[in-house]
Design a protein around this motif. Structure first.
Motif, PDB file in Angstrom:
ATOM      1  N   LEU A  64       1.499   3.320  -3.052  1.00 37.62           N
ATOM      2  CA  LEU A  64       0.400   4.097  -3.654  1.00 37.62           C
ATOM      3  C   LEU A  64       0.004   5.268  -2.764  1.00 37.62           C
ATOM      4  O   LEU A  64      -0.927   5.996  -3.085  1.00 37.62           O
ATOM      5  N   SER A  65       0.715   5.438  -1.648  1.00 38.19           N
ATOM      6  CA  SER A  65       0.296   6.428  -0.654  1.00 38.19           C
ATOM      7  C   SER A  65       0.567   7.859  -1.095  1.00 38.19           C
ATOM      8  O   SER A  65      -0.048   8.787  -0.596  1.00 38.19           O
ATOM      9  N   GLY A  66       1.501   8.041  -2.020  1.00 35.83           N
ATOM     10  CA  GLY A  66       1.872   9.398  -2.424  1.00 35.83           C
ATOM     11  C   GLY A  66       2.786  10.077  -1.415  1.00 35.83           C
ATOM     12  O   GLY A  66       3.235  11.198  -1.639  1.00 35.83           O
ATOM     13  N   ASN A  67       3.083   9.414  -0.327  1.00 36.74           N
ATOM     14  CA  ASN A  67       3.953   9.997   0.710  1.00 36.74           C
ATOM     15  C   ASN A  67       5.414   9.720   0.339  1.00 36.74           C
ATOM     16  O   ASN A  67       5.981   8.681   0.656  1.00 36.74           O
ATOM     17  N   GLU A  68       6.025  10.668  -0.373  1.00 34.90           N
ATOM     18  CA  GLU A  68       7.375  10.495  -0.936  1.00 34.90           C
ATOM     19  C   GLU A  68       8.403  10.105   0.123  1.00 34.90           C
ATOM     20  O   GLU A  68       9.226   9.208  -0.095  1.00 34.90           O
TER      21      GLU A  68
ATOM     22  N   GLU B 193       0.826  -1.226   0.000  1.00 29.83           N
ATOM     23  CA  GLU B 193       0.000   0.000   0.000  1.00 29.83           C
ATOM     24  C   GLU B 193       0.851   1.264   0.000  1.00 29.83           C
ATOM     25  O   GLU B 193       0.507   2.255  -0.637  1.00 29.83           O
TER      26      GLU B 193
ATOM     27  N   ILE C   3       7.954   6.638   1.288  1.00 26.45           N
ATOM     28  CA  ILE C   3       8.319   5.685   0.220  1.00 26.45           C
ATOM     29  C   ILE C   3       9.840   5.526   0.138  1.00 26.45           C
ATOM     30  O   ILE C   3      10.358   4.415   0.034  1.00 26.45           O
TER      31      ILE C   3
END
Ligand code: ADE
Length: 228
Positions: free
Chosen positions: A196-200, A193, A203
């Motif tokens: 896909l969180s967009g939390n750079e 998940e 990630i």
């Protein structure tokens, strides 16, 4: 970068160098690869390049004369940063060495065969000796192809995305983290998940942790190894 290769089997190089990234690097003018047949330099009427070893022993030895004539001919036209003999008793090639060599303009790779090459070539004409691993191949050709590939992909501009060589396994001393592509759900197996969180920031941290975990599990030796 220009790479010259000396071999008694020049035809072997045709396939690997005419596809994909290596092909494109040559087309873009970023890399030049020239394969030369050692036999052309043999003064023997049968184009012989090997002879029996002094004091006996198994196998044949590649003679000094054709190889040295070839090296001297190439050296008269090009100023080499390294003249490398591919041999299982050389220094084991790795990404650090690839990075170091990728800044060279001109490299000459010599492929051996049989039981080896006359030691006087190694002592007087070779600047580096390189192995691709602790196993014996039938000749240095496959090893030269591997080294050539590893060097050429590091030349700036060769890879489409300039940063992609930097994210290769080994570049930061770690294996690469796992990667995923669509679909998100493949037969019930899901992509983590977080990707896909967009939390750079999260990630980047996840990738680093996965790379570290993978390296610890599979190649703990890399975590200690920083030698060139
Ligand atoms: N020639 C034969 N075996 C080799 C190896 N492992 N590395 C480089 N050259 C070789």
């Amino acid at each position: 970068m220009r790479i010259d290769i000396l071999s008694i089997f020049p035809e072997m190089f045709k396939g690997p160098f005419s596809h994909s990234i290596i092909k494109r690097a040559q087309e873009k003018g970023l890399a030049e690869i020239h394969v030369h047949d050692i036999r052309i330099y043999s003064k023997n009427k049968h184009k012989k390049v090997d002879d029996y070893p002094y004091a006996g022993g198994a196998g044949m030895v590649m003679m000094a004369e054709p190889i040295v004539s070839a090296i001297e001919d190439l050296k008269s036209k090009t100023n080499y940063d390294a003249i490398v003999f591919m041999t299982p008793d050389g220094k084991v090639f790795n990404q650090n060495i690839a990075n170091h060599f990728s800044s060279f303009d001109n490299i000459l790779l010599l492929c051996g065969h049989y039981k080896g090459i006359d030691e006087r070539i190694r002592e007087n004409y070779i600047t580096h000796e390189m192995s691709i691993g602790d196993y014996v191949l039938s000749g240095g050709e496959l090893a030269a192809m591997i080294v050539t590939d590893a060097l050429i992909r590091l030349i700036p501009g060769v890879l489409g995305d300039e940063t992609s060589a930097l994210s290769d396994s080994f570049q930061d001393g770690l294996l690469s983290p796992p990667v995923y592509t669509r679909p998100f759900d493949f037969k019930g197996f899901k992509v983590p998940e977080i990707l896909l969180s967009g939390n750079e920031k999260a990630i980047v941290e996840w990738k680093y942790q996965k790379a570290l975990e993978r390296t610890q599990n599979r190649r703990p030796d890399l975590l200690k190894n920083d030698e060139l």
